[in-house]
Design a protein around this motif. Sequence first.
Motif, PDB file in Angstrom:
ATOM      1  N   SER A  10      35.236  43.383  41.600  1.00 14.95           N
ATOM      2  CA  SER A  10      34.940  43.857  40.247  1.00 14.95           C
ATOM      3  C   SER A  10      34.104  42.837  39.504  1.00 14.95           C
ATOM      4  N   CYS A  11      33.175  43.320  38.688  1.00 18.79           N
ATOM      5  CA  CYS A  11      32.339  42.434  37.883  1.00 18.79           C
ATOM      6  C   CYS A  11      33.203  41.782  36.805  1.00 18.79           C
ATOM      7  N   CYS A  14      31.727  43.307  33.125  1.00 23.60           N
ATOM      8  CA  CYS A  14      31.883  44.697  32.688  1.00 23.60           C
ATOM      9  C   CYS A  14      32.901  45.480  33.510  1.00 23.60           C
ATOM     10  N   ALA A  16      32.570  46.704  36.482  1.00 27.41           N
ATOM     11  CA  ALA A  16      31.987  47.643  37.446  1.00 27.41           C
ATOM     12  C   ALA A  16      32.195  47.133  38.866  1.00 27.41           C
ATOM     13  N   GLU A  17      32.199  48.047  39.830  1.00 21.71           N
ATOM     14  CA  GLU A  17      32.400  47.669  41.224  1.00 21.71           C
ATOM     15  C   GLU A  17      31.139  46.994  41.767  1.00 21.71           C
ATOM     16  N   ILE A  18      31.327  45.896  42.480  1.00 27.34           N
ATOM     17  CA  ILE A  18      30.232  45.147  43.080  1.00 27.34           C
ATOM     18  C   ILE A  18      30.405  45.168  44.586  1.00 27.34           C
ATOM     19  N   SER A  26      26.290  37.255  44.760  1.00 28.72           N
ATOM     20  CA  SER A  26      27.038  38.403  44.238  1.00 28.72           C
ATOM     21  C   SER A  26      26.604  38.651  42.800  1.00 28.72           C
ATOM     22  N   TRP A  27      26.267  39.894  42.477  1.00 34.18           N
ATOM     23  CA  TRP A  27      25.768  40.206  41.143  1.00 34.18           C
ATOM     24  C   TRP A  27      26.150  41.639  40.795  1.00 34.18           C
ATOM     25  N   CYS A  28      25.992  41.957  39.535  1.00 37.13           N
ATOM     26  CA  CYS A  28      26.377  43.287  39.060  1.00 37.13           C
ATOM     27  C   CYS A  28      25.127  44.083  38.683  1.00 37.13           C
ATOM     28  N   TRP A  33      25.060  40.767  35.572  1.00 43.38           N
ATOM     29  CA  TRP A  33      25.822  39.518  35.667  1.00 43.38           C
ATOM     30  C   TRP A  33      25.421  38.778  36.953  1.00 43.38           C
TER      31      TRP A  33
END
Length: 427
Positions: A10-11, A14, A16-18, A26-28, A33
Amino acid sequence: MRTAEEKSQSCPECGAEIHADGRFVSWCGACDWNVDPEGPHQEGDRLDRARRALARRHGEKLLGEVTAGGSLRARRDTFSLLAFAMALAVHGVTVALVVGGAWWLVRGWGGAGMVPGLLLLAVAWPLRPRGARLPEAGPVLHRDEAPELFALVDEVARVVGTRGVDRIWVDAEVNASVMAYGVRGRRLLTLGLPLWEILTPQQRVALLGHELAHYSNGDTRHGPVLSTAYRSLTTWHYYFCPTADPSVAEMVVNLLFAVPRLFLKGVLTLLDHLTLQATQRAEYLADREAARAASTEAAVGLMDRLLVADSVAVALRREVSRAALVGTRGARTSEAEPAEIWDRLRAHMASIPDHEYERQRRVGVRRGHSVDATHPPTHLRRACLLAGPSAPAVVATDDDRERLITAELAGARTTVARRIVREGFGS
């Protein structure tokens, strides 16, 4: 398709699923992010930063022209004409040195008056307009050594409106380029094998189309007058470079050389700025010719590969470490082992997930011209290709041709792989 290295998280910003991959950042995608954890690079002095800012404005202006239905056709603007006049002035100084040296020789023939003439001619000789030399290291292919590869280059050259090349140099860079060499202006195509190996056959056609198009689209910096003027100015600047760890006498010389050195740097910077917009336009035009030769899809795919070029460097450095580890363990080595680097490199590039390509595109938008101001940012070049009509391939390669070209490059593949293992990558 998810690779074995991917996992979900999870981000932290926010929620959101990453879909993260341990090999990459790893980024959103929802809130950006961590999309660019290193931040924009601001290497260089104030002039370098101003150059990048100017280049970014030019690149975005050109993109705006084409997306609004404007034309990217090559044209001689006022800046290009001024640059051409400056280049002629540079060569004029060299001519003046030759004429002055000859005059002193004739006037003082047989006496001490010959000394100024000889000095002027000695200064003029390295500043003379001349093409580059063939590289001494690395495999250089002739037509009889790689007939199928040269035939492909010739076919692409005809499509983009120019002639082929006389030699092909294979090196270890993630890049490709063309240049003229020798008095007769012969052409050399430099193929960076790490880049060549990670491209599909049609993307290779696009790469050839882009490089060869520099000769057909009015690229001012590839013209003989400007390119030789750059070389002369660079030589002058080198002569006036300060001596490191100087003695007292050398400190005086460094001080005396400071003013001409700054003047030459200013001239080089001005010439660079005057040709910047035309050079960027030439890059967009070369991309368009690449799409015409290989298809828009292949040209866009080439841009995507260039976006993840840093991953090529990481993979090859890993190969260097692997070879060093194998050597320390005393494991057996074989003649086939160096060439296996390319198989592993292609496998690595095939495993790069789509979200890494998207991250690099977003990083490009944020950074703009972070490194090379002579080329528009890759994301803008990609957008320019997608803004126009989709073009089918004029030059289509097939499996038989690819097998022949691969066979012709077999020796170069082994030589370059061994050099990477022996000397390291990027060293």
